[in-house]
Write a protein that holds these residues in place. Structure first.
Motif, short mmCIF file in Angstrom:
data_model
loop_
_atom_site.label_atom_id
_atom_site.label_comp_id
_atom_site.label_asym_id
_atom_site.label_seq_id
_atom_site.Cartn_x
_atom_site.Cartn_y
_atom_site.Cartn_z
N PRO A 33 0.80 -1.23 0.00
CA PRO A 33 0.00 0.00 0.00
C PRO A 33 0.83 1.28 0.00
CG PRO A 33 -0.15 -1.10 2.12
CD PRO A 33 0.65 -1.99 1.22
N LEU A 55 -10.26 -6.11 11.23
CA LEU A 55 -10.51 -6.96 10.08
C LEU A 55 -11.86 -6.59 9.46
CD1 LEU A 55 -9.44 -10.42 11.53
CD2 LEU A 55 -8.09 -8.84 10.16
N PRO A 57 -14.35 -6.94 5.48
CA PRO A 57 -14.45 -7.49 4.13
C PRO A 57 -13.78 -6.57 3.11
CG PRO A 57 -16.55 -6.57 4.81
CD PRO A 57 -15.64 -6.50 6.00
N PRO A 58 -13.35 -7.12 1.97
CA PRO A 58 -12.75 -6.28 0.92
C PRO A 58 -13.71 -5.15 0.54
CG PRO A 58 -12.49 -8.60 0.40
CD PRO A 58 -13.41 -8.53 1.59
N THR A 60 -14.16 -2.40 2.30
CA THR A 60 -14.57 -1.62 3.46
C THR A 60 -13.74 -0.34 3.51
OG1 THR A 60 -15.04 -3.66 4.66
CG2 THR A 60 -14.81 -1.67 5.98
N GLN A 62 -11.55 2.40 4.81
CA GLN A 62 -10.60 2.52 5.91
C GLN A 62 -9.60 3.63 5.58
OE1 GLN A 62 -10.73 0.60 8.74
NE2 GLN A 62 -12.56 -0.31 7.90
N ALA A 65 -5.90 0.39 3.96
CA ALA A 65 -6.35 -0.99 3.88
C ALA A 65 -5.29 -1.84 3.19
CB ALA A 65 -7.67 -1.08 3.12
N VAL A 66 -5.06 -3.02 3.71
CA VAL A 66 -4.15 -3.98 3.10
C VAL A 66 -4.82 -5.34 3.09
CG1 VAL A 66 -2.03 -2.77 3.76
CG2 VAL A 66 -2.98 -4.50 5.27
N SER A 67 -4.46 -6.15 2.15
CA SER A 67 -4.95 -7.52 2.16
C SER A 67 -3.85 -8.42 2.67
CB SER A 67 -5.39 -7.95 0.75
OG SER A 67 -4.29 -7.89 -0.13
N GLY A 68 -4.23 -9.55 3.21
CA GLY A 68 -3.22 -10.45 3.75
C GLY A 68 -3.84 -11.76 4.17
N ARG A 69 -3.04 -12.56 4.82
CA ARG A 69 -3.48 -13.86 5.30
C ARG A 69 -3.20 -13.94 6.80
NH1 ARG A 69 0.06 -18.35 3.19
NH2 ARG A 69 1.10 -18.11 5.18
#
Length: 76
Positions: A33, A55, A57-58, A60, A62, A65-69
């Motif tokens: 990001p 946490l 949902p995609p 949202t 913010q 925001a970052v995606s990850g596991r």
């Protein structure tokens, strides 16, 4: 909060440490990001405390925001 050193920011508890670089007011993290932040150009370290993360949902809305596991969950 703006601790003076990385040691101070990670001394107590868990912390997620992300590296990146600031150029002309834009910070680009190696994790992906980008966001605007004032300060001098050069390397930066962003420390995220787990208790400040949320946490969602995609898509949202913010500030950042970052995606990850998620690898692990620990009940405290």
């Amino acid at each position: 909060m703006r601790p003076k050193t990385r040691f101070v920011s990670t001394f107590i508890g868990e912390a997620n440490v992300l590296s990146g670089e600031r150029r002309q007011g834009v910070v680009t993290l190696r994790a992906g990001p980008k966001f605007q932040a004032q300060g001098p150009d050069g390397p930066v370290t962003l420390v995220l405390r787990p208790e400040t993360l949320r946490l969602g949902p995609p898509g949202t809305a913010q500030e950042l925001a970052v995606s990850g596991r998620m690898d692990d969950i620990v009940f405290l």
